[in-house]
Design a protein around this motif. Structure first.
Motif, PDB file in Angstrom:
ATOM      1  N   GLY A  66       0.777  -1.465  -0.018  1.00  0.00           N
ATOM      2  CA  GLY A  66       0.094   0.036   0.019  1.00  0.00           C
ATOM      3  C   GLY A  66       0.740   1.495   0.024  1.00  0.00           C
ATOM      4  O   GLY A  66       0.535   2.295  -0.746  1.00  0.00           O
ATOM      5  N   LEU A  67       1.824   1.178   0.747  1.00  0.00           N
ATOM      6  CA  LEU A  67       2.878   2.384   0.666  1.00  0.00           C
ATOM      7  C   LEU A  67       3.521   2.658  -0.563  1.00  0.00           C
ATOM      8  O   LEU A  67       3.749   3.723  -1.228  1.00  0.00           O
ATOM      9  N   THR A  68       3.819   1.673  -1.356  1.00  0.00           N
ATOM     10  CA  THR A  68       4.257   1.827  -2.382  1.00  0.00           C
ATOM     11  C   THR A  68       3.441   2.401  -3.639  1.00  0.00           C
ATOM     12  O   THR A  68       3.632   3.276  -4.370  1.00  0.00           O
ATOM     13  N   LYS A  69       2.142   2.010  -3.559  1.00  0.00           N
ATOM     14  CA  LYS A  69       1.166   2.432  -4.344  1.00  0.00           C
ATOM     15  C   LYS A  69       0.810   3.785  -3.841  1.00  0.00           C
ATOM     16  O   LYS A  69       0.713   4.657  -4.980  1.00  0.00           O
ATOM     17  N   ASP A  70       0.869   4.163  -2.738  1.00  0.00           N
ATOM     18  CA  ASP A  70       0.509   5.559  -2.274  1.00  0.00           C
ATOM     19  C   ASP A  70       1.613   6.405  -2.765  1.00  0.00           C
ATOM     20  O   ASP A  70       1.505   7.658  -3.264  1.00  0.00           O
ATOM     21  N   PHE A  71       2.899   6.205  -2.861  1.00  0.00           N
ATOM     22  CA  PHE A  71       4.085   6.765  -3.330  1.00  0.00           C
ATOM     23  C   PHE A  71       3.665   6.905  -5.189  1.00  0.00           C
ATOM     24  O   PHE A  71       3.610   8.080  -5.496  1.00  0.00           O
ATOM     25  N   PHE A  72       3.195   5.761  -5.673  1.00  0.00           N
ATOM     26  CA  PHE A  72       2.966   6.059  -7.039  1.00  0.00           C
ATOM     27  C   PHE A  72       1.796   7.252  -7.225  1.00  0.00           C
ATOM     28  O   PHE A  72       1.654   7.974  -8.333  1.00  0.00           O
ATOM     29  N   GLU A  73       0.666   6.789  -6.470  1.00  0.00           N
ATOM     30  CA  GLU A  73      -0.478   7.866  -6.818  1.00  0.00           C
ATOM     31  C   GLU A  73       0.044   9.393  -6.374  1.00  0.00           C
ATOM     32  O   GLU A  73      -0.423  10.259  -6.977  1.00  0.00           O
ATOM     33  N   ARG A  74       1.063   9.708  -5.115  1.00  0.00           N
ATOM     34  CA  ARG A  74       1.558  10.989  -4.928  1.00  0.00           C
ATOM     35  C   ARG A  74       2.265  11.341  -6.029  1.00  0.00           C
ATOM     36  O   ARG A  74       2.276  12.820  -6.314  1.00  0.00           O
ATOM     37  N   ILE A  75       3.129  10.696  -6.912  1.00  0.00           N
ATOM     38  CA  ILE A  75       3.964  11.197  -7.903  1.00  0.00           C
ATOM     39  C   ILE A  75       3.375  11.089  -9.398  1.00  0.00           C
ATOM     40  O   ILE A  75       4.157  11.883 -10.354  1.00  0.00           O
ATOM     41  N   TYR A  76       2.153  10.531  -9.546  1.00  0.00           N
ATOM     42  CA  TYR A  76       1.942   9.966 -10.980  1.00  0.00           C
ATOM     43  C   TYR A  76       1.658  11.544 -11.642  1.00  0.00           C
ATOM     44  O   TYR A  76       2.348  11.778 -12.738  1.00  0.00           O
ATOM     45  N   TYR A  77       0.818  12.110 -11.226  1.00  0.00           N
ATOM     46  CA  TYR A  77       0.496  13.480 -12.141  1.00  0.00           C
ATOM     47  C   TYR A  77       1.635  14.573 -12.269  1.00  0.00           C
ATOM     48  O   TYR A  77       1.813  14.927 -13.261  1.00  0.00           O
ATOM     49  N   GLY A  94       5.677 -13.347  -0.896  1.00  0.00           N
ATOM     50  CA  GLY A  94       5.501 -14.429  -0.107  1.00  0.00           C
ATOM     51  C   GLY A  94       4.861 -15.324  -1.055  1.00  0.00           C
ATOM     52  O   GLY A  94       4.862 -16.713  -0.985  1.00  0.00           O
ATOM     53  N   GLN A  95       3.917 -15.128  -1.736  1.00  0.00           N
ATOM     54  CA  GLN A  95       3.126 -15.839  -2.773  1.00  0.00           C
ATOM     55  C   GLN A  95       3.644 -15.685  -4.336  1.00  0.00           C
ATOM     56  O   GLN A  95       5.034 -15.867  -4.272  1.00  0.00           O
ATOM     57  N   ASP A  96       3.153 -15.524  -5.236  1.00  0.00           N
ATOM     58  CA  ASP A  96       3.513 -15.669  -6.439  1.00  0.00           C
ATOM     59  C   ASP A  96       4.261 -14.357  -7.305  1.00  0.00           C
ATOM     60  O   ASP A  96       4.833 -14.123  -8.170  1.00  0.00           O
ATOM     61  N   GLY A  97       3.729 -13.378  -6.813  1.00  0.00           N
ATOM     62  CA  GLY A  97       4.121 -12.075  -6.790  1.00  0.00           C
ATOM     63  C   GLY A  97       3.458 -11.160  -8.321  1.00  0.00           C
ATOM     64  O   GLY A  97       3.984 -10.141  -8.792  1.00  0.00           O
ATOM     65  N   GLN A  98       2.872 -12.075  -8.964  1.00  0.00           N
ATOM     66  CA  GLN A  98       2.431 -11.667 -10.344  1.00  0.00           C
ATOM     67  C   GLN A  98       1.603 -10.375 -10.403  1.00  0.00           C
ATOM     68  O   GLN A  98       1.413  -9.514 -11.134  1.00  0.00           O
ATOM     69  N   GLY A  99       0.632 -10.224  -9.275  1.00  0.00           N
ATOM     70  CA  GLY A  99      -0.197  -9.057  -9.093  1.00  0.00           C
ATOM     71  C   GLY A  99       0.727  -7.843  -8.995  1.00  0.00           C
ATOM     72  O   GLY A  99       0.443  -6.739  -9.569  1.00  0.00           O
ATOM     73  N   SER A 100       1.740  -7.838  -8.324  1.00  0.00           N
ATOM     74  CA  SER A 100       2.732  -6.932  -8.054  1.00  0.00           C
ATOM     75  C   SER A 100       3.572  -6.587  -9.434  1.00  0.00           C
ATOM     76  O   SER A 100       3.549  -5.367  -9.460  1.00  0.00           O
ATOM     77  N   LEU A 101       4.105  -7.513  -9.950  1.00  0.00           N
ATOM     78  CA  LEU A 101       4.574  -7.241 -11.238  1.00  0.00           C
ATOM     79  C   LEU A 101       3.721  -6.361 -12.427  1.00  0.00           C
ATOM     80  O   LEU A 101       3.929  -5.544 -12.898  1.00  0.00           O
ATOM     81  N   LEU A 102       2.368  -6.948 -12.175  1.00  0.00           N
ATOM     82  CA  LEU A 102       1.426  -6.453 -12.925  1.00  0.00           C
ATOM     83  C   LEU A 102       1.323  -4.817 -12.747  1.00  0.00           C
ATOM     84  O   LEU A 102       1.072  -3.908 -13.644  1.00  0.00           O
ATOM     85  N   ALA A 103       1.018  -4.649 -11.500  1.00  0.00           N
ATOM     86  CA  ALA A 103       0.812  -3.359 -11.105  1.00  0.00           C
ATOM     87  C   ALA A 103       1.926  -2.302 -11.280  1.00  0.00           C
ATOM     88  O   ALA A 103       1.576  -1.363 -11.796  1.00  0.00           O
ATOM     89  N   ILE A 104       2.962  -2.908 -11.024  1.00  0.00           N
ATOM     90  CA  ILE A 104       4.164  -1.820 -11.493  1.00  0.00           C
ATOM     91  C   ILE A 104       4.513  -1.940 -12.860  1.00  0.00           C
ATOM     92  O   ILE A 104       4.481  -0.381 -13.336  1.00  0.00           O
TER      93      ILE A 104
END
Length: 150
Positions: A66-77, A94-104
């Motif tokens: 969530g804090l990484t997403k918050d970073f991206f939300e604050r810097i995006y525009y 800890g799991q497969d990480g695919q959702g994280s890779l997709l978000a990035i």
């Protein structure tokens, strides 16, 4: 002097070890200043001033922390004018990480940043090899920036 911004979310002892490995790896270049910020304090001014970025995050609930997403939300525009900015990323999952890779991928595609290395996915139980892999990723990014490759 070139600058490499390292934005990292490191909430555990093991992820702090990965953060420290990235700092050590990126420190090999003499003409690259490493600027380290956690996801909560990094802002648009840091991104705008950086020549390249390294993003480190954990996987939380199948996506980036969530804090990484918050970073991206604050810097995006404010950082829409950073098209072509070279970056690399690693995910401790800890799991497969695919959702994280997709978000990035989705966020950095929207920013039109340029991935200069494939994202590093460190999934499953923590392994000592993760430390070396993160150090190598950071060293390669820093050396490439210093050499003018990116």
């Amino acid at each position: 002097m070139l600058s490499l911004l390292f934005v990292c979310h490191a909430p555990s002892e093991n992820t702090r070890r990965l953060r420290d490995a990235a700092v050590t790896g990126a420190g090999i270049s003499e003409r690259v200043q490493l600027i380290v910020r956690d996801s909560l304090t990094a802002g648009p001014e840091d991104v705008l001033a950086a020549d390249a970025l390294l993003i480190g995050t954990t996987e939380n609930f199948g996506s980036i922390a969530g804090l990484t997403k918050d970073f991206f939300e604050r810097i995006y525009y404010p950082c829409e004018a950073t098209e072509g900015k070279p970056f690399a990323a690693f995910v401790r999952a800890g799991q497969d990480g695919q959702g994280s890779l997709l978000a990035i991928e989705r966020i950095t595609t929207g920013l039109r940043w340029r991935a200069v290395q494939p994202p590093l996915l460190l999934h499953g139980s923590f392994s000592e090899s993760f430390v070396e892999q993160v150090s190598t990723l950071a060293a390669t990014l820093s050396a490439g920036l210093e050499a003018g490759i990116y």
